[in-house]
Scaffold this motif. Structure first.
Motif, PDB file in Angstrom:
ATOM      1  N   VAL A 232       0.911  -1.245  -0.068  1.00  0.00           N
ATOM      2  CA  VAL A 232      -0.066  -0.173  -0.062  1.00  0.00           C
ATOM      3  C   VAL A 232       0.828   1.123  -0.192  1.00  0.00           C
ATOM      4  O   VAL A 232       0.669   2.227  -0.668  1.00  0.00           O
ATOM      5  CB  VAL A 232      -1.065  -0.122   1.323  1.00  0.00           C
ATOM      6  N   GLU A 233       2.126   1.290   0.843  1.00  0.00           N
ATOM      7  CA  GLU A 233       2.909   2.532   0.704  1.00  0.00           C
ATOM      8  C   GLU A 233       3.574   2.607  -0.604  1.00  0.00           C
ATOM      9  O   GLU A 233       3.980   3.785  -0.984  1.00  0.00           O
ATOM     10  CB  GLU A 233       3.871   2.070   1.807  1.00  0.00           C
ATOM     11  N   ALA A 234       3.895   1.544  -1.308  1.00  0.00           N
ATOM     12  CA  ALA A 234       4.453   1.561  -2.380  1.00  0.00           C
ATOM     13  C   ALA A 234       3.649   1.951  -3.623  1.00  0.00           C
ATOM     14  O   ALA A 234       4.211   2.616  -4.750  1.00  0.00           O
ATOM     15  CB  ALA A 234       5.114   0.248  -2.698  1.00  0.00           C
ATOM     16  N   LEU A 235       2.420   2.012  -3.776  1.00  0.00           N
ATOM     17  CA  LEU A 235       1.747   2.066  -4.684  1.00  0.00           C
ATOM     18  C   LEU A 235       1.806   3.671  -5.327  1.00  0.00           C
ATOM     19  O   LEU A 235       1.778   3.751  -6.415  1.00  0.00           O
ATOM     20  CB  LEU A 235       0.172   1.848  -4.536  1.00  0.00           C
ATOM     21  N   PRO A 236       1.525   4.519  -4.537  1.00  0.00           N
ATOM     22  CA  PRO A 236       1.956   5.944  -5.074  1.00  0.00           C
ATOM     23  C   PRO A 236       3.257   6.217  -5.917  1.00  0.00           C
ATOM     24  O   PRO A 236       3.160   6.924  -6.568  1.00  0.00           O
ATOM     25  CB  PRO A 236       1.609   6.851  -4.098  1.00  0.00           C
ATOM     26  N   TRP A 237       4.060   5.591  -5.061  1.00  0.00           N
ATOM     27  CA  TRP A 237       5.492   6.004  -5.739  1.00  0.00           C
ATOM     28  C   TRP A 237       5.273   5.195  -6.884  1.00  0.00           C
ATOM     29  O   TRP A 237       6.463   5.862  -7.923  1.00  0.00           O
ATOM     30  CB  TRP A 237       6.445   5.382  -4.629  1.00  0.00           C
ATOM     31  N   ARG A 238       5.175   3.844  -7.109  1.00  0.00           N
ATOM     32  CA  ARG A 238       5.083   3.429  -8.314  1.00  0.00           C
ATOM     33  C   ARG A 238       4.345   4.252  -9.349  1.00  0.00           C
ATOM     34  O   ARG A 238       4.994   4.413 -10.586  1.00  0.00           O
ATOM     35  CB  ARG A 238       4.394   1.846  -8.353  1.00  0.00           C
ATOM     36  N   THR A 239       3.266   4.964  -9.353  1.00  0.00           N
ATOM     37  CA  THR A 239       2.450   5.506  -9.957  1.00  0.00           C
ATOM     38  C   THR A 239       3.387   6.520 -10.508  1.00  0.00           C
ATOM     39  O   THR A 239       3.411   7.026 -11.591  1.00  0.00           O
ATOM     40  CB  THR A 239       1.207   5.670  -9.444  1.00  0.00           C
ATOM     41  N   ARG A 240       4.083   7.274  -9.440  1.00  0.00           N
ATOM     42  CA  ARG A 240       4.975   8.481  -9.810  1.00  0.00           C
ATOM     43  C   ARG A 240       5.908   7.952 -10.637  1.00  0.00           C
ATOM     44  O   ARG A 240       6.174   8.662 -11.735  1.00  0.00           O
ATOM     45  CB  ARG A 240       5.530   9.216  -8.510  1.00  0.00           C
ATOM     46  N   SER A 241       6.480   7.065 -10.462  1.00  0.00           N
ATOM     47  CA  SER A 241       7.511   6.449 -11.414  1.00  0.00           C
ATOM     48  C   SER A 241       7.059   6.225 -12.706  1.00  0.00           C
ATOM     49  O   SER A 241       7.908   6.567 -13.758  1.00  0.00           O
ATOM     50  CB  SER A 241       8.165   5.159 -10.759  1.00  0.00           C
ATOM     51  N   GLN A 242       6.019   5.614 -12.950  1.00  0.00           N
ATOM     52  CA  GLN A 242       5.556   5.434 -14.223  1.00  0.00           C
ATOM     53  C   GLN A 242       5.289   6.423 -14.944  1.00  0.00           C
ATOM     54  O   GLN A 242       5.267   6.467 -16.272  1.00  0.00           O
ATOM     55  CB  GLN A 242       4.346   4.483 -14.009  1.00  0.00           C
ATOM     56  N   ARG A 243       5.019   7.571 -14.367  1.00  0.00           N
ATOM     57  CA  ARG A 243       4.896   8.914 -14.808  1.00  0.00           C
ATOM     58  C   ARG A 243       6.129   9.571 -15.380  1.00  0.00           C
ATOM     59  O   ARG A 243       6.207  10.815 -15.913  1.00  0.00           O
ATOM     60  CB  ARG A 243       3.952   9.729 -13.902  1.00  0.00           C
ATOM     61  N   GLY A 244       7.321   8.951 -14.970  1.00  0.00           N
ATOM     62  CA  GLY A 244       8.563   9.451 -15.383  1.00  0.00           C
ATOM     63  C   GLY A 244       9.101  10.692 -14.161  1.00  0.00           C
ATOM     64  O   GLY A 244      10.035  11.254 -14.276  1.00  0.00           O
ATOM     65  N   GLU A 245       8.649  10.668 -13.212  1.00  0.00           N
ATOM     66  CA  GLU A 245       9.047  11.638 -11.966  1.00  0.00           C
ATOM     67  C   GLU A 245      10.258  11.082 -11.521  1.00  0.00           C
ATOM     68  O   GLU A 245      10.600   9.861 -11.336  1.00  0.00           O
ATOM     69  CB  GLU A 245       8.034  11.735 -11.097  1.00  0.00           C
ATOM     70  N   LEU A 246      11.109  11.951 -11.218  1.00  0.00           N
ATOM     71  CA  LEU A 246      12.467  11.842 -10.559  1.00  0.00           C
ATOM     72  C   LEU A 246      12.296  11.633  -9.166  1.00  0.00           C
ATOM     73  O   LEU A 246      12.355  12.686  -8.330  1.00  0.00           O
ATOM     74  CB  LEU A 246      13.502  12.780 -11.032  1.00  0.00           C
ATOM     75  N   LEU A 247      12.212  10.685  -8.360  1.00  0.00           N
ATOM     76  CA  LEU A 247      11.526  10.473  -7.264  1.00  0.00           C
ATOM     77  C   LEU A 247      12.780  10.754  -6.191  1.00  0.00           C
ATOM     78  O   LEU A 247      12.441  11.310  -5.211  1.00  0.00           O
ATOM     79  CB  LEU A 247      11.195   9.034  -6.824  1.00  0.00           C
ATOM     80  N   ASP A 248      14.050  10.490  -6.493  1.00  0.00           N
ATOM     81  CA  ASP A 248      15.255  10.860  -5.719  1.00  0.00           C
ATOM     82  C   ASP A 248      15.134  12.615  -5.312  1.00  0.00           C
ATOM     83  O   ASP A 248      15.735  12.861  -4.575  1.00  0.00           O
ATOM     84  CB  ASP A 248      16.465  10.627  -6.320  1.00  0.00           C
ATOM     85  N   GLN A 249      14.448  13.153  -6.274  1.00  0.00           N
ATOM     86  CA  GLN A 249      14.649  14.612  -5.974  1.00  0.00           C
ATOM     87  C   GLN A 249      13.378  15.035  -4.810  1.00  0.00           C
ATOM     88  O   GLN A 249      13.290  15.907  -4.286  1.00  0.00           O
ATOM     89  CB  GLN A 249      14.024  15.370  -7.167  1.00  0.00           C
ATOM     90  N   ASP A 250      12.435  13.908  -4.501  1.00  0.00           N
ATOM     91  CA  ASP A 250      11.396  14.381  -3.277  1.00  0.00           C
ATOM     92  C   ASP A 250      11.981  13.848  -2.218  1.00  0.00           C
ATOM     93  O   ASP A 250      12.242  12.591  -2.144  1.00  0.00           O
ATOM     94  CB  ASP A 250      10.095  13.377  -3.747  1.00  0.00           C
ATOM     95  N   PRO A 251      11.978  14.716  -0.876  1.00  0.00           N
ATOM     96  CA  PRO A 251      12.359  14.197   0.249  1.00  0.00           C
ATOM     97  C   PRO A 251      11.686  13.084   0.906  1.00  0.00           C
ATOM     98  O   PRO A 251      12.056  12.316   1.791  1.00  0.00           O
ATOM     99  CB  PRO A 251      12.505  15.479   0.973  1.00  0.00           C
ATOM    100  N   GLY A 252      10.528  13.114   0.294  1.00  0.00           N
ATOM    101  CA  GLY A 252       9.498  11.985   0.801  1.00  0.00           C
ATOM    102  C   GLY A 252       9.879  10.591   0.520  1.00  0.00           C
ATOM    103  O   GLY A 252       9.808   9.625   1.398  1.00  0.00           O
ATOM    104  N   PHE A 253      10.593  10.484  -0.564  1.00  0.00           N
ATOM    105  CA  PHE A 253      11.028   9.149  -0.862  1.00  0.00           C
ATOM    106  C   PHE A 253      12.194   8.729  -0.047  1.00  0.00           C
ATOM    107  O   PHE A 253      12.128   7.563   0.399  1.00  0.00           O
ATOM    108  CB  PHE A 253      11.420   9.419  -2.555  1.00  0.00           C
ATOM    109  N   ALA A 254      13.028   9.565   0.042  1.00  0.00           N
ATOM    110  CA  ALA A 254      14.150   9.310   1.108  1.00  0.00           C
ATOM    111  C   ALA A 254      13.626   8.812   2.593  1.00  0.00           C
ATOM    112  O   ALA A 254      13.928   7.913   3.235  1.00  0.00           O
ATOM    113  CB  ALA A 254      15.112  10.489   1.232  1.00  0.00           C
TER     114      ALA A 254
END
Length: 298
Positions: A232-254
């Motif tokens: 459940v925690e991973a689902l929104p991050w997968r969606t954002r990754s599929q949209r091509g977002e650079l997750l490492d730039q989001d402090p929330g990912f860390a």
């Protein structure tokens, strides 16, 4: 298309394995050890040393799968003194043997067909060698099995032994079903994201696994309910990754990464499957891999 000579196949396989392992620690994969974030009593250097030690044995030309596994795990243990890559080795040894069997040509479908042939040809000697490797690595949360327990010498071949654990272990599931998670789930995500770089492709594959499957390592140590919470925690991050977002730039990912580690949650099986995906991508499409450059650990 002519087959690639055996010595060149082995060397390309060694380099491809090293690159896949380099990606494993280069990119942040929440809950896993990376250059950016140690965890679970380990640091990136443990994984770098393990990959360097295992690369030769696991890609050894003509070696049976069980021998590749056992020698690679023994070399890893001597280098790192801890279990960093048992799952990686278990998944990658059949892939490298399949690449050798396929002649190093033919693409994804040829590699997949060769994987199936390799798995169907596994022997009891492969099982005994793999059991010795597992006993040496001592993976956490393994427990006891009613049949063919790893504490005893197996009497069936390696695929049959894995079949007994396939309902509770996703690596064993790959042996029984010829790597469907690698080829049908992780590899499409990896290839779709590769235009953004290999690191982002690796992260995309990992998020695909951790958002789609209860991680076997988490299930063994913490139970299915906890593993479902991680999905459940991973689902929104997968969606954002599929949209091509650079997750490492989001402090929330860390923060999610550190929070998983603070809770002792390590999606290790998802990470192992991601390394297998990166290796399969290189073996199936060698023209896309930088075979001429020496592998780097970041």
């Amino acid at each position: 298309m002519d087959a690639v000579p055996a010595a060149l196949r082995a060397e390309f396989g060694r380099r491809a394995f090293l690159r896949a392992c380099a990606l494993d620690v280069q990119v942040r994969k929440p809950g896993n050890v990376s250059v950016a974030s140690p965890g679970h009593g380990m640091r990136a250097w443990h994984f770098k040393a393990s990959a360097a030690a295992a690369a030769g044995p696991i890609s050894s030309a003509g070696a049976p799968v069980g021998e590749r596994i056992e020698v690679a795990v023994r070399a890893t243990w001597q280098a790192a003194r801890c279990n960093t890559n048992l799952g990686i080795v278990l998944l990658c040894a059949p892939l490298l043997a399949a690449y050798e069997r396929s002649g190093g040509t033919g693409g994804v479908e040829a590699l997949r067909a060769a994987v199936r042939e390799v798995l169907e040809s596994l022997t009891v000697h492969d099982a005994r060698a793999a059991y010795r490797a597992i006993a040496l690595a001592r993976p956490g949360g393994l427990g006891r099995a009613p049949e063919q327990d790893v504490a005893e010498a197996p009497t069936v071949n390696l695929r049959e032994a894995m079949a007994l654990a396939a309902d509770r272990d996703r690596i064993a599931f790959q042996y029984l079903h010829a790597y469907p998670d690698v080829f049908d789930l992780g590899l499409p995500a990896f290839l779709a994201a590769r235009d953004g770089g290999a690191a982002r492709a690796m992260q995309a594959a990992f998020l695909e696994f951790v958002a789609a499957l209860p991680d076997s390592h988490i299930v063994r140590k913490h139970g299915d309910a906890v593993a479902q919470c991680v999905i459940v925690e991973a689902l929104p991050w997968r969606t954002r990754s599929q949209r091509g977002e650079l997750l490492d730039q989001d402090p929330g990912f860390a923060r999610w990464d550190e929070d998983l580690k603070a809770r002792g949650l390590n999606p290790g099986t998802s990470a192992d499957l991601s390394v297998a995906v990166a290796l399969a991508a290189a073996l199936a499409q060698p023209q896309q891999a930088t075979a001429g450059a020496p592998p780097r650990f970041y």
